[in-house]
Design a protein around this motif. Structure first.
Motif, PDB file in Angstrom:
ATOM      1  N   SER A 174      -0.271  15.244  -0.512  1.00  0.00           N
ATOM      2  CA  SER A 174       0.990  15.487  -1.287  1.00  0.00           C
ATOM      3  C   SER A 174       1.325  16.839  -1.357  1.00  0.00           C
ATOM      4  CB  SER A 174       0.765  14.896  -2.820  1.00  0.00           C
ATOM      5  OG  SER A 174      -0.406  15.935  -3.359  1.00  0.00           O
ATOM      6  N   LEU A 175       0.493  17.822  -0.593  1.00  0.00           N
ATOM      7  CA  LEU A 175       0.832  19.231  -0.796  1.00  0.00           C
ATOM      8  C   LEU A 175       1.676  19.867   0.084  1.00  0.00           C
ATOM      9  CD1 LEU A 175      -2.965  20.333  -1.982  1.00  0.00           C
ATOM     10  CD2 LEU A 175      -0.924  19.750  -3.587  1.00  0.00           C
ATOM     11  N   GLY A 176       2.403  19.065   0.765  1.00  0.00           N
ATOM     12  CA  GLY A 176       3.376  19.656   1.691  1.00  0.00           C
ATOM     13  C   GLY A 176       3.357  18.825   2.943  1.00  0.00           C
ATOM     14  N   GLU A 177       4.571  19.361   3.661  1.00  0.00           N
ATOM     15  CA  GLU A 177       4.881  18.459   4.921  1.00  0.00           C
ATOM     16  C   GLU A 177       3.735  18.381   6.230  1.00  0.00           C
ATOM     17  OE1 GLU A 177       6.566  15.568   6.492  1.00  0.00           O
ATOM     18  OE2 GLU A 177       6.932  15.519   4.193  1.00  0.00           O
ATOM     19  N   GLU A 178       3.460  19.802   6.290  1.00  0.00           N
ATOM     20  CA  GLU A 178       2.477  20.147   7.192  1.00  0.00           C
ATOM     21  C   GLU A 178       1.132  19.386   7.030  1.00  0.00           C
ATOM     22  OE1 GLU A 178       1.490  24.299   8.105  1.00  0.00           O
ATOM     23  OE2 GLU A 178      -0.293  23.672   9.208  1.00  0.00           O
ATOM     24  N   ILE A 179       0.695  19.620   5.837  1.00  0.00           N
ATOM     25  CA  ILE A 179      -0.468  19.026   5.498  1.00  0.00           C
ATOM     26  C   ILE A 179      -0.503  17.616   5.631  1.00  0.00           C
ATOM     27  CG2 ILE A 179      -0.583  19.111   3.115  1.00  0.00           C
ATOM     28  CD1 ILE A 179      -3.699  19.874   5.144  1.00  0.00           C
ATOM     29  N   LYS A 180       0.526  16.904   5.039  1.00  0.00           N
ATOM     30  CA  LYS A 180       0.729  15.379   5.349  1.00  0.00           C
ATOM     31  C   LYS A 180       0.463  14.916   6.530  1.00  0.00           C
ATOM     32  CE  LYS A 180       3.814  11.754   4.713  1.00  0.00           C
ATOM     33  NZ  LYS A 180       5.418  11.403   4.661  1.00  0.00           N
ATOM     34  N   GLU A 181       1.331  15.685   7.554  1.00  0.00           N
ATOM     35  CA  GLU A 181       1.200  15.267   9.020  1.00  0.00           C
ATOM     36  C   GLU A 181      -0.037  15.223   9.528  1.00  0.00           C
ATOM     37  OE1 GLU A 181       3.824  13.816  10.731  1.00  0.00           O
ATOM     38  OE2 GLU A 181       4.623  13.841   8.829  1.00  0.00           O
ATOM     39  N   VAL A 233       1.056  -1.388   0.033  1.00  0.00           N
ATOM     40  CA  VAL A 233       0.024   0.052   0.034  1.00  0.00           C
ATOM     41  C   VAL A 233       0.794   1.146  -0.144  1.00  0.00           C
ATOM     42  CG1 VAL A 233      -1.746   1.293   1.446  1.00  0.00           C
ATOM     43  CG2 VAL A 233      -1.953  -1.200   0.975  1.00  0.00           C
ATOM     44  N   ALA A 234       1.934   1.298   0.830  1.00  0.00           N
ATOM     45  CA  ALA A 234       2.878   2.172   1.045  1.00  0.00           C
ATOM     46  C   ALA A 234       3.395   2.464  -0.549  1.00  0.00           C
ATOM     47  CB  ALA A 234       4.007   2.319   1.932  1.00  0.00           C
ATOM     48  N   ASP A 235       3.929   1.527  -1.121  1.00  0.00           N
ATOM     49  CA  ASP A 235       4.385   1.716  -2.481  1.00  0.00           C
ATOM     50  C   ASP A 235       3.443   2.190  -3.511  1.00  0.00           C
ATOM     51  OD1 ASP A 235       6.845   0.376  -1.451  1.00  0.00           O
ATOM     52  OD2 ASP A 235       6.261  -1.297  -2.385  1.00  0.00           O
ATOM     53  N   TYR A 236       2.347   1.708  -3.388  1.00  0.00           N
ATOM     54  CA  TYR A 236       1.053   2.235  -4.447  1.00  0.00           C
ATOM     55  C   TYR A 236       0.939   3.481  -4.114  1.00  0.00           C
ATOM     56  CZ  TYR A 236      -3.685   2.190  -6.260  1.00  0.00           C
ATOM     57  OH  TYR A 236      -4.809   2.461  -6.808  1.00  0.00           O
ATOM     58  N   LEU A 237       0.944   4.127  -2.992  1.00  0.00           N
ATOM     59  CA  LEU A 237       0.621   5.299  -2.671  1.00  0.00           C
ATOM     60  C   LEU A 237       1.872   6.469  -3.281  1.00  0.00           C
ATOM     61  CD1 LEU A 237      -1.241   5.229   0.702  1.00  0.00           C
ATOM     62  CD2 LEU A 237      -2.431   5.716  -1.524  1.00  0.00           C
ATOM     63  N   LYS A 238       2.964   5.900  -3.116  1.00  0.00           N
ATOM     64  CA  LYS A 238       4.161   6.556  -3.597  1.00  0.00           C
ATOM     65  C   LYS A 238       3.945   6.776  -5.189  1.00  0.00           C
ATOM     66  CE  LYS A 238       8.086   8.359  -3.773  1.00  0.00           C
ATOM     67  NZ  LYS A 238       8.116   9.793  -3.679  1.00  0.00           N
ATOM     68  N   VAL A 239       3.586   5.802  -5.794  1.00  0.00           N
ATOM     69  CA  VAL A 239       3.442   6.005  -7.098  1.00  0.00           C
ATOM     70  C   VAL A 239       2.158   6.855  -7.597  1.00  0.00           C
ATOM     71  CG1 VAL A 239       2.896   4.619  -9.488  1.00  0.00           C
ATOM     72  CG2 VAL A 239       4.516   3.749  -7.617  1.00  0.00           C
ATOM     73  N   HIS A 240       0.842   6.434  -6.814  1.00  0.00           N
ATOM     74  CA  HIS A 240      -0.284   6.976  -7.333  1.00  0.00           C
ATOM     75  C   HIS A 240      -0.442   8.680  -6.722  1.00  0.00           C
ATOM     76  CE1 HIS A 240      -2.117   3.917  -9.621  1.00  0.00           C
ATOM     77  NE2 HIS A 240      -1.348   3.229  -8.816  1.00  0.00           N
ATOM     78  N   ASN A 241       0.126   8.552  -5.632  1.00  0.00           N
ATOM     79  CA  ASN A 241      -0.346  10.049  -4.876  1.00  0.00           C
ATOM     80  C   ASN A 241       1.239  10.825  -4.624  1.00  0.00           C
ATOM     81  OD1 ASN A 241      -2.604   8.853  -4.573  1.00  0.00           O
ATOM     82  ND2 ASN A 241      -2.613   9.213  -2.257  1.00  0.00           N
ATOM     83  N   ASN A 242       2.225  10.150  -5.080  1.00  0.00           N
ATOM     84  CA  ASN A 242       3.480  10.934  -4.793  1.00  0.00           C
ATOM     85  C   ASN A 242       3.763  11.388  -3.358  1.00  0.00           C
ATOM     86  OD1 ASN A 242       6.044  11.903  -5.617  1.00  0.00           O
ATOM     87  ND2 ASN A 242       5.223  13.820  -6.289  1.00  0.00           N
ATOM     88  N   VAL A 243       3.095  10.364  -2.470  1.00  0.00           N
ATOM     89  CA  VAL A 243       3.491  10.731  -1.071  1.00  0.00           C
ATOM     90  C   VAL A 243       4.079   9.626  -0.344  1.00  0.00           C
ATOM     91  CG1 VAL A 243       2.356  11.322   1.067  1.00  0.00           C
ATOM     92  CG2 VAL A 243       1.230  11.927  -0.988  1.00  0.00           C
ATOM     93  N   ASP A 244       5.174   9.708   0.481  1.00  0.00           N
ATOM     94  CA  ASP A 244       5.819   8.639   1.088  1.00  0.00           C
ATOM     95  C   ASP A 244       5.363   8.304   2.400  1.00  0.00           C
ATOM     96  OD1 ASP A 244       8.468   8.416  -0.579  1.00  0.00           O
ATOM     97  OD2 ASP A 244       8.755  10.671  -0.086  1.00  0.00           O
ATOM     98  N   TYR A 245       5.178   7.086   2.619  1.00  0.00           N
ATOM     99  CA  TYR A 245       4.695   6.652   3.904  1.00  0.00           C
ATOM    100  C   TYR A 245       5.346   5.244   4.136  1.00  0.00           C
ATOM    101  CZ  TYR A 245       0.164   8.973   3.319  1.00  0.00           C
ATOM    102  OH  TYR A 245      -0.593  10.195   3.062  1.00  0.00           O
ATOM    103  N   THR A 246       5.624   5.097   5.372  1.00  0.00           N
ATOM    104  CA  THR A 246       6.608   3.876   5.871  1.00  0.00           C
ATOM    105  C   THR A 246       5.334   2.902   5.925  1.00  0.00           C
ATOM    106  OG1 THR A 246       5.963   4.266   8.006  1.00  0.00           O
ATOM    107  CG2 THR A 246       7.985   5.000   7.100  1.00  0.00           C
TER     108      THR A 246
END
Ligand code: GLU
Length: 398
Positions: free
Chosen positions: A221-228, A76-89
């Motif tokens: 995907s719009l920045g660190e603050e909103i991602k958190e 799921v983390a890999d999928y979200l990296k490709v589709h959403n361009n967001v890094d999750y562990t």
């Protein structure tokens, strides 16, 4: 019998119960067209089913970690990296029993009694009841058709109070089919900047977008603050035709994911072990079935949107994503039809079901009056026949 306040205030999910009623009539031999179900009519692709068979045969049938098996969380983390361009562990992902449980888990981790949750309407019906089940307060913002039913930054700003804790966003949207652009999400981010407000971003339909120009954007995907401050909710039900398997997920920071996992550990524990193996195959195996389904959905959307726009007195915006057409039937209200007064979209849905044998969902359950939701995740035969019946209803009676 004395029931809890919650049990007294909750009604069964209308989307599920209207569809169940249509299915029950069908099994009695009644020729009903089911436009109520938010469920692909396709079968789960063979490679996914095969992975489940292999899981059973290799006795992968015991408890798993309650947050989900590691390889699926990583997938799921890999999928979200490709589709959403967001890094999750992988530790930031919790696999849940459908995206509905994912929404509930996320809210349970974030809100206390009396906290306010902002929900733009039209909304998916379950959000309101889930918030109430957690003793939160749903604060509904009515969006406008001229804004394509999307929340504006100005409307959000006005609705925020010291008690606001969460905003629920849903793109592509169920029931309207509208998709937020990057710019629209940036404006929302601007309002949330520096505030202690979380976003639950329901992106269940993110692979189902029909416009070449529009791409799915996750607010995370719009920045660190909103991602958190964002919990992304997703699932496999719609894009992989896996509604019955019940696999959804949340994606967020690790600390919040730990809390979400702990909450789930006391409700359902892990998602069915076999379904998890199937979900892993879905995300990591060949994707051609997804492409083929998307192609078919687009064809159906084009057809049904054209047919509905040709029927006098009703209209709809062209859905850009998901698989729903949100049809304005307000001009049909205020008239008696076959001895029944048409006062609300529920009256329209009832007569369509009882007399014309088409199941649709009235919009009152989505927090707005005067519309019906038509799901075009149905076979082309059913779509043609169902629209013919809706056309007859309008032409016979108006
Ligand atoms: N999400 C789908 C719908 O809106 C399935 C039913 C449900 O869980 O609400 O129809």
């Amino acid at each position: 019998m004395r029931l809890s306040r919650i049990a007294e205030s909750i009604r069964p999910s209308s989307t599920l119960s209207i569809s169940a009623r249509a299915q029950a009539l069908k099994s009695e031999g009644v020729d009903v067209i089911n436009f109520a179900a938010g469920e692909p009519d396709f079968d789960t692709p063979d490679n996914i089913k095969q992975a489940a068979v292999e899981a059973i045969e290799s006795n992968f049938t015991r408890y798993t970690r309650y947050e989900g098996i590691s390889e699926l969380r990583q997938a799921v983390a890999d999928y979200l990296k490709v589709h959403n361009n967001v890094d999750y562990t992988a530790e930031g992902i919790v696999i849940s029993n459908g995206s509905k449980q994912a929404v509930k888990n996320a809210l349970a981790a974030l809100i206390d009694p009396e906290d306010e949750v902002i929900i733009p309407a039209p909304y998916w019906n379950s959000y309101i009841d889930i918030v109430k089940m957690l003793y939160g307060v749903p604060v509904v913002i009515n969006t406008r058709v001229q804004d394509s039913f999307k929340l504006t930054a100005a409307a959000l700003e006005k609705a925020i109070t010291p008690k606001t804790r969460v905003l629920i966003l849903n793109t592509p949207n169920n029931p309207t089919g509208m998709v937020y652009s990057r710019q629209e999400l940036e404006a929302i981010c601007e309002v949330l900047k520096g505030k202690d407000i979380f976003v639950i971003s329901d992106e269940l339909y993110s692979t189902l977008i029909y416009s070449r120009k529009l791409k799915h954007t996750s607010i995370a995907s719009l920045g660190e603050e909103i991602k958190e401050k964002t919990v992304v909710v997703g699932g496999l039900s719609k894009s992989y035709a896996m509604t019955g398997w019940r696999v959804g997920y949340t994606a967020c920071g690790e600390e919040l994911a730990k809390a979400i996992g702990a909450i789930q550990s006391h409700s359902t524990s892990n998602v069915n072990s076999i379904a998890q193996k199937a979900a892993f195959e879905a995300l990591t195996g060949p994707q051609d079935a997804v492409e083929a389904m998307l192609h078919d959905f687009e064809h159906r959307r084009d057809y049904i949107a054209q047919r509905i726009s040709d029927i006098p007195m009703i209209s709809s915006l062209l859905p850009k994503g998901a698989f729903y057409l949100f049809v304005d039937v307000s001009k049909l209200l205020g008239k008696e039809v076959i001895g029944n007064m048409m006062n609300t979209s529920e009256d329209i849905a009832k007569i369509l079901m009882d007399r014309y044998r088409v199941a649709v969902v009235p919009s009152d359950v989505f927090g707005i009056s005067g519309f019906i939701r038509i799901s075009f995740a149905a076979s082309m035969r059913d779509i043609v026949e169902g629209v013919n019946r809706i056309e007859s209803f309008v032409k016979d009676n108006y």
